[in-house]
Design an enzyme around this catalytic site. Structure first.
Site, PDB file in Angstrom:
ATOM      1  N   ALA A 123       0.853  -1.195   0.000  1.00  0.00           N
ATOM      2  CA  ALA A 123       0.000   0.000   0.000  1.00  0.00           C
ATOM      3  C   ALA A 123       0.883   1.238   0.000  1.00  0.00           C
ATOM      4  O   ALA A 123       2.094   1.152   0.247  1.00  0.00           O
ATOM      5  CB  ALA A 123      -0.894   0.016   1.236  1.00  0.00           C
ATOM      6  N   LYS A 124       0.318   2.378  -0.281  1.00  0.00           N
ATOM      7  CA  LYS A 124       1.006   3.662  -0.134  1.00  0.00           C
ATOM      8  C   LYS A 124      -0.060   4.747  -0.113  1.00  0.00           C
ATOM      9  O   LYS A 124      -1.127   4.592  -0.713  1.00  0.00           O
ATOM     10  CB  LYS A 124       1.955   3.898  -1.313  1.00  0.00           C
ATOM     11  CG  LYS A 124       3.016   4.947  -1.048  1.00  0.00           C
ATOM     12  CD  LYS A 124       4.059   4.487  -0.047  1.00  0.00           C
ATOM     13  CE  LYS A 124       5.452   4.582  -0.577  1.00  0.00           C
ATOM     14  NZ  LYS A 124       6.463   3.938   0.207  1.00  0.00           N
ATOM     15  N   GLY A 125       0.216   5.829   0.579  1.00  0.00           N
ATOM     16  CA  GLY A 125      -0.773   6.901   0.627  1.00  0.00           C
ATOM     17  C   GLY A 125      -0.118   8.209   0.946  1.00  0.00           C
ATOM     18  O   GLY A 125       1.112   8.305   1.016  1.00  0.00           O
TER      19      GLY A 125
END
Ligand code: NAD
Length: 435
Positions: A123-125
């Site tokens: 994931a990444k945000g």
């Protein structure tokens, strides 16, 4: 296994978007997936699934500025794949954060966790904001509200954020506090990279640099080079670069050049590293400290004739434009994505091995995994335990990749992707795609 070239990959996937990484991260991530897919015997339906993230959440985050005015910012969380465990990846605060960039970086996290055999997905945000333009109070309010906006999709068994560009241990502490307050109990395992006093791990800060140094040592051994007197150039004297440089120096290598955004210093006999302020101690002081040795530009550092070049500053610094003049024998990627897809092809043709980021800098996510384990088990390990466990994990990942690597057929990046993809595909095979 088939050999596959960059030219045959989908050339239509271009992007004009300005991102916080210099090249298009998603474009490169997809090209790398296409290439790796040809190396492993994986169900094409699994590859098709992996071309797409599970979800990309976009939220509006109202921020009350210290002036009283309310600004509404865009926040994102891209979750790529969780077949092997909860999603895992950083949160970055940078003006050019986009959904597309988060998706590409989330994909890299999926491969990174799989190559390290960690029970996590990718994931990444982040938030499209300039963190330097915020006061501490504004950063705290923004972080707490962002935690609330994405609360439904995160959690210690769902998705575990960590610091990234523009965020740090304090950001994670506010994030964990906001999440815990809303859930009604203290939940340290919701994020990693926290201060040790609230469940953060010893050795987390140093871990990516340590893993880069361990992998550089293994690569040197593979190519028959002794660590004693091994010449090394490091771009970026920050958390990753300075820790990697210091360890290699301690083990007997000669670190001949290091740099920051202002330029590089160079001493062919080996720099006195203890005299050079790192980014944490005194930002951007590599070329301006007292008695700084001979100077070079960042471009010149990349072209030095050294045993090992470690680009550890930002993405997209080795491109088609300079890949031809790289004189290092081996490149070990400290930053995420420092070599573009096109540059990879040039370096492959020239026979310059590139040890990929998903293996080399994976010490960060590995110690994040150790932090998560300590949190959910309410334990605390010593720095010596962390160092020993990290070394074991890095060496075992290196051996897994080395066992697959065949110089006549593939690059080191291909080999790392092959290890990662096979693990993910086996998990997808066992669980099924449920189409
Ligand atoms: P940092 O902010 O601590 O240090 C970055 C260094 O690079 C600084 O010395 C800075 O002056 C220099 N720099 C910035 N722009 C530059 C440019 N254009 N040319 C040359 N030097 C430049 O950052 P960090 O945490 O060490 O991260 C470096 C890279 O490693 C990033 O790509 C990051 O995504 C990646 N990474 C970091 C971690 C981590 O946990 N810190 C983990 C894995 C990967």
């Amino acid at each position: 296994m088939q050999r596959h070239t960059a030219q045959s990959a989908d050339a239509e996937r271009t992007s004009e978007t300005t991102t916080s990484e210099p090249s298009s991260t998603l474009e490169d991530a997809l090209l790398q997936l296409e290439r790796a897919a040809e190396l492993v015997d994986v169900d094409p339906n699994v590859i098709e699934r992996l071309r797409h993230p599970t979800r990309v959440v976009q939220v509006s985050v109202p921020l009350r500025r210290d002036s009283g005015e309310v600004e509404v910012l865009s926040g994102y969380r891209a979750q790529h794949d969780d077949v092997r465990g909860p999603y895992k990846g950083g949160l970055r605060y940078h003006p050019a954060v986009t959904a597309e960039e988060c998706t590409g970086l989330a994909m890299w996290m999926t491969w990174k966790c799989a190559v390290m055999d960690l029970p996590f997905g990718g994931a990444k945000g982040g938030i499209a904001v300039d963190p330097k333009a915020l006061s501490a109070a504004e950063t705290e309010r923004l972080t707490r509200r962002f935690a609330e906006e994405i609360r439904d999709v995160i959690g210690p068994t769902r998705d575990v954020p960590a610091p990234d560009m523009g965020t740090d241990a304090q950001t994670m502490a506010w994030f964990m506090d906001a999440y815990s307050m809303q859930e009604g109990e203290t939940i340290p395992g919701v994020v990693t990279g926290k201060p040790p006093v609230i469940g953060g791990s010893e050795g987390r800060e140093e871990a990516p640099g340590r893993s880069v140094a361990i992998v550089a040592r293994e690569a040197a051994r593979y190519y028959g080079k002794s660590i004693d007197g091994l010449t090394v150039a490091v771009q970026g004297f920050g958390s990753v670069g300075a820790n990697a440089a210091r360890l290699l120096d301690e083990w007997g290598a000669a670190v001949v050049a290091v740099s920051d955004v202002g330029g590089a210093v160079y001493d062919p006999t080996g720099l006195e590293l203890s005299a050079i302020p790192d980014h944490e101690t005194q930002p951007e002081a590599v070329t301006t400290f007292e008695d700084a040795p001979e100077q070079r530009s960042n471009a010149e550092l990349l072209e030095l004739d050294v045993d090992i070049l470690i680009p550890a500053a930002i993405g997209g610094v080795i491109t088609e434009a300079n890949a031809d003049v790289i004189a290092a024998d081996i490149i070990v990627e400290g930053a995420n994505g420092p070599t573009t897809f096109d540059a990879d092809t040039v370096l492959e043709d020239r026979g310059v091995p590139v040890i990929p980021d998903i293996l080399a800098n994976a010490g960060g996510v590995t110690v994040s995994y150790f932090e998560w384990l300590q949190d959910i088990n309410r334990q605390s390990w010593t720095e010596a335990e962390i160092e020993a466990k990290l070394t074991t994990k890095m060496q075992s990942a290196w051996e897994d990749v080395e066992a697959v690597y065949d110089p006549a057929m593939m690059t080191w990046r291909d080999a790392a992707y092959a290890v990662a993809l096979s693990r993910i595909a086996r998990a997808k095979g066992a669980r099924g795609l449920w189409p």
